[in-house]
Scaffold this motif. Structure first.
Motif, PDB file in Angstrom:
ATOM      1  N   ILE A  26       4.992   6.325  -1.533  1.00 47.91           N
ATOM      2  CA  ILE A  26       5.740   6.687  -0.325  1.00 47.91           C
ATOM      3  C   ILE A  26       7.177   6.192  -0.458  1.00 47.91           C
ATOM      4  N   VAL A  27       8.125   7.072  -0.263  1.00 51.53           N
ATOM      5  CA  VAL A  27       9.541   6.698  -0.387  1.00 51.53           C
ATOM      6  C   VAL A  27      10.301   6.938   0.916  1.00 51.53           C
ATOM      7  N   ILE A  28       9.588   7.240   1.983  1.00 54.09           N
ATOM      8  CA  ILE A  28      10.239   7.484   3.268  1.00 54.09           C
ATOM      9  C   ILE A  28      10.852   6.174   3.774  1.00 54.09           C
ATOM     10  N   ALA A  29      12.096   6.229   4.176  1.00 54.65           N
ATOM     11  CA  ALA A  29      12.793   5.031   4.643  1.00 54.65           C
ATOM     12  C   ALA A  29      12.428   4.733   6.095  1.00 54.65           C
ATOM     13  N   THR A  67       0.829  -1.198   0.000  1.00 57.92           N
ATOM     14  CA  THR A  67       0.000   0.000   0.000  1.00 57.92           C
ATOM     15  C   THR A  67       0.866   1.253   0.000  1.00 57.92           C
ATOM     16  N   LEU A  68       1.913   1.259   0.821  1.00 58.12           N
ATOM     17  CA  LEU A  68       2.824   2.408   0.846  1.00 58.12           C
ATOM     18  C   LEU A  68       3.488   2.614  -0.517  1.00 58.12           C
ATOM     19  N   ALA A  69       3.943   1.504  -1.118  1.00 56.40           N
ATOM     20  CA  ALA A  69       4.623   1.604  -2.413  1.00 56.40           C
ATOM     21  C   ALA A  69       3.673   2.110  -3.493  1.00 56.40           C
ATOM     22  N   SER A  70       2.440   1.609  -3.498  1.00 49.78           N
ATOM     23  CA  SER A  70       1.480   2.042  -4.516  1.00 49.78           C
ATOM     24  C   SER A  70       1.087   3.500  -4.336  1.00 49.78           C
ATOM     25  N   PRO A 120      13.628   3.043   9.927  1.00 50.66           N
ATOM     26  CA  PRO A 120      14.854   3.310  10.692  1.00 50.66           C
ATOM     27  C   PRO A 120      16.089   2.572  10.189  1.00 50.66           C
ATOM     28  N   SER A 121      15.893   1.442   9.484  1.00 47.85           N
ATOM     29  CA  SER A 121      17.057   0.720   8.964  1.00 47.85           C
ATOM     30  C   SER A 121      17.575   1.331   7.667  1.00 47.85           C
ATOM     31  N   GLY A 122      16.865   2.318   7.126  1.00 50.24           N
ATOM     32  CA  GLY A 122      17.302   2.983   5.903  1.00 50.24           C
ATOM     33  C   GLY A 122      16.702   2.429   4.628  1.00 50.24           C
ATOM     34  N   MET A 123      15.714   1.531   4.723  1.00 49.08           N
ATOM     35  CA  MET A 123      15.127   0.897   3.547  1.00 49.08           C
ATOM     36  C   MET A 123      13.768   1.504   3.233  1.00 49.08           C
ATOM     37  N   GLN A 124      13.560   1.878   1.957  1.00 49.81           N
ATOM     38  CA  GLN A 124      12.281   2.367   1.487  1.00 49.81           C
ATOM     39  C   GLN A 124      11.332   1.184   1.250  1.00 49.81           C
ATOM     40  N   PRO A 125      10.017   1.443   1.132  1.00 44.78           N
ATOM     41  CA  PRO A 125       9.068   0.341   0.952  1.00 44.78           C
ATOM     42  C   PRO A 125       9.414  -0.599  -0.200  1.00 44.78           C
ATOM     43  N   LEU A 126       9.767  -0.079  -1.366  1.00 42.88           N
ATOM     44  CA  LEU A 126      10.093  -0.955  -2.497  1.00 42.88           C
ATOM     45  C   LEU A 126      11.330  -1.794  -2.214  1.00 42.88           C
ATOM     46  N   GLN A 127      12.307  -1.217  -1.526  1.00 42.89           N
ATOM     47  CA  GLN A 127      13.508  -1.976  -1.182  1.00 42.89           C
ATOM     48  C   GLN A 127      13.173  -3.091  -0.182  1.00 42.89           C
ATOM     49  N   GLN A 128      12.302  -2.787   0.757  1.00 43.82           N
ATOM     50  CA  GLN A 128      11.888  -3.808   1.717  1.00 43.82           C
ATOM     51  C   GLN A 128      11.154  -4.954   1.015  1.00 43.82           C
ATOM     52  N   LEU A 129      10.277  -4.601   0.088  1.00 44.80           N
ATOM     53  CA  LEU A 129       9.530  -5.637  -0.626  1.00 44.80           C
ATOM     54  C   LEU A 129      10.460  -6.535  -1.426  1.00 44.80           C
ATOM     55  N   ALA A 130      11.466  -5.958  -2.062  1.00 40.64           N
ATOM     56  CA  ALA A 130      12.417  -6.751  -2.842  1.00 40.64           C
ATOM     57  C   ALA A 130      13.211  -7.689  -1.927  1.00 40.64           C
ATOM     58  N   ALA A 131      13.640  -7.186  -0.775  1.00 41.20           N
ATOM     59  CA  ALA A 131      14.389  -8.018   0.164  1.00 41.20           C
ATOM     60  C   ALA A 131      13.499  -9.111   0.751  1.00 41.20           C
ATOM     61  N   ILE A 132      12.248  -8.786   1.017  1.00 41.77           N
ATOM     62  CA  ILE A 132      11.306  -9.786   1.542  1.00 41.77           C
ATOM     63  C   ILE A 132      11.111 -10.901   0.529  1.00 41.77           C
ATOM     64  N   ARG A 133      10.928 -10.551  -0.734  1.00 46.21           N
ATOM     65  CA  ARG A 133      10.715 -11.582  -1.765  1.00 46.21           C
ATOM     66  C   ARG A 133      11.885 -12.545  -1.825  1.00 46.21           C
ATOM     67  N   ARG A 134      13.099 -12.008  -1.801  1.00 46.47           N
ATOM     68  CA  ARG A 134      14.281 -12.881  -1.873  1.00 46.47           C
ATOM     69  C   ARG A 134      14.322 -13.819  -0.673  1.00 46.47           C
ATOM     70  N   ARG A 135      14.054 -13.271   0.517  1.00 43.73           N
ATOM     71  CA  ARG A 135      14.141 -14.095   1.727  1.00 43.73           C
ATOM     72  C   ARG A 135      13.013 -15.124   1.796  1.00 43.73           C
ATOM     73  N   VAL A 136      11.811 -14.723   1.380  1.00 47.42           N
ATOM     74  CA  VAL A 136      10.676 -15.649   1.439  1.00 47.42           C
ATOM     75  C   VAL A 136      10.851 -16.774   0.430  1.00 47.42           C
ATOM     76  N   ARG A 137      11.347 -16.469  -0.746  1.00 46.91           N
ATOM     77  CA  ARG A 137      11.551 -17.534  -1.743  1.00 46.91           C
ATOM     78  C   ARG A 137      12.569 -18.551  -1.232  1.00 46.91           C
ATOM     79  N   GLN A 138      13.604 -18.076  -0.570  1.00 46.20           N
ATOM     80  CA  GLN A 138      14.561 -19.006   0.031  1.00 46.20           C
ATOM     81  C   GLN A 138      13.885 -19.830   1.124  1.00 46.20           C
ATOM     82  N   MET A 139      13.050 -19.176   1.933  1.00 46.76           N
ATOM     83  CA  MET A 139      12.393 -19.874   3.041  1.00 46.76           C
ATOM     84  C   MET A 139      11.413 -20.926   2.539  1.00 46.76           C
ATOM     85  N   THR A 140      10.612 -20.591   1.523  1.00 50.24           N
ATOM     86  CA  THR A 140       9.665 -21.578   1.000  1.00 50.24           C
ATOM     87  C   THR A 140      10.394 -22.736   0.322  1.00 50.24           C
TER      88      THR A 140
END
Length: 399
Positions: A66-69, A60-63, A71-91
């Protein structure tokens, strides 16, 4: 040495590492097999909730641009990309564990998954009886036109997508599609006769086995299970709502039709069928998760809870009754004299249930205000709160 750019971990990636620790328990060969299966199912259920709330919120933020990072310095789109990589490894790890370790171990112990092409004559006869008496009359295919409104599919419910041959009189030779929602009331595990142990066939495999009976005279080209996860992170505008209860009802209604944040589909789906599902559900390629069978590993919890096979579980450790609550004495009287600390799960939770039940019936109790972390499917606490409300008491529950 890599330079540390933030003092903070990303919240979402940190949560995924917590879920990895749950999955690690399922990977421990020292743990009994059905207990490992439970941990696997819990890790899958956790991911469902993670996508519904946290991924839904980030999408929702990405759509919204919103580009506000964080506290770790990651914007919504960057978080989504990192989540996808980690979830695909986990599944990948989840299914490797199930297919290479847990399923063979359970089969050796007598809990065997059967496939349609493996059934003997007696098993085929029973399966046909189950299909004709329990499945065929309940399941209803829905014809779907990619150009028209896509059907409203239920969040996290398993469905079967069917690709049918084109009409003989269609000059464009366009394939036709149908959906078969498998619902919540049918057992995911169909019991079949077995010489020893427990043999089962997955519900979606049974539907696939008999799918042509739903479409007599029409060639079936493909039959693929899938399910969707909808966004559940829909906020309530408390300051702008005069009726909080009505606003909450609106939020719950919105959850049923909110956008799809994840499409899980059998990895044997053809490009044609996958394109059709993506277009109808308005899902981008990054939100598609092709997976081997079975989809929805959280359903394995029902298999893990099946009676018998106690040697594949931890020894039962029944909770003890607290000596602070003598039998026959009112809980209100005990608590009027002293506070009581219960140590769960070592001491029984029953006094808590009895307290809520007593409060629901006691005419001197005017209101019950309850905080619940989560509830079970047939929660006695919820039943008591409903009873209290029916008796005219003011009941407030925060879940």
């Amino acid at each position: 040495m890599a330079r540390i750019t933030s003092k903070y971990f990303n919240r979402e990636l940190s949560w995924l590492e917590f879920n990895q620790r749950v999955l690690d328990e399922a990977s421990d060969p020292q743990i009994p097999a059905l207990e490992r299966l439970k941990f696997l199912a819990i890790s899958a259920s956790n991911l469902d909730e993670f996508f519904r709330v946290r991924v839904g919120s980030l999408q929702t933020l990405a759509s919204d641009g919103i580009v506000i990072a964080d506290p770790s310095g990651m914007q919504p789109l960057q978080q989504l990309a990192a989540i996808r990589r980690r979830v695909r490894q986990m599944t990948d790890d989840q299914y490797r564990l199930f297919r290479e370790e847990l399923e063979p171990a359970l089969s050796q112990a007598g809990i065997r998954r059967l496939r349609g092409n493996e059934l003997n004559a007696g098993q085929r006869r029973v399966l046909r009886q189950v299909f004709e008496s329990e499945l065929h009359a309940v399941l209803t295919p829905m014809a779907v036109d990619a150009e028209a409104d896509f059907p409203l599919l239920v969040n996290l419910m398993l469905n079967v997508a069917v690709r049918l041959a084109h009409r003989p009189d269609d000059p464009d030779k366009k394939p036709r599609y149908a959906m078969i929602p498998l619902g919540w009331n049918l057992s995911r595990f169909i019991t079949l006769p077995s010489d020893s142990g427990y043999g089962y066939l997955l519900l979606e495999d049974a539907v696939t086995h008999f799918v042509e009976q739903f479409f007599e005279g029409v060639p079936v080209l493909e039959c693929i299970p899938f399910r969707i996860t909808r966004n559940a992170d829909i906020s309530v505008e408390e300051d702008q709502s005069a009726d909080y209860l009505s606003e909450m009802k609106h939020v719950l209604d919105e959850r049923r039709s909110s956008h799809c944040v994840r499409l899980e589909v059998h990895d044997q789906a053809s490009p044609e069928l996958l394109t059709f599902l993506r277009r109808g559900l308005e899902v981008d390629a990054d939100s598609v998760y092709p997976l081997p069978s079975p989809l929805d590993l959280s359903a394995l919890m029902r298999l893990a809870d099946r009676p018998g096979f106690d040697h594949l579980r931890y020894d039962a450790w029944p909770p003890v009754q607290s000596p602070e609550f003598p039998p026959g004495q009112s809980l209100f009287e005990v608590l009027a004299n002293q506070d009581v600390l219960l140590q769960h799960p070592y001491e029984s939770f029953e006094p808590v249930v009895q307290l809520i039940q007593a409060a629901a019936e006691d005419p001197d109790v005017l209101a019950i205000k309850q905080i619940l972390y989560r509830t079970s499917r047939n929660s006695p606490i919820v039943a008591a709160l409903l009873r209290a409300a029916e008796r005219g008491k003011h009941v407030t529950a925060v879940v």
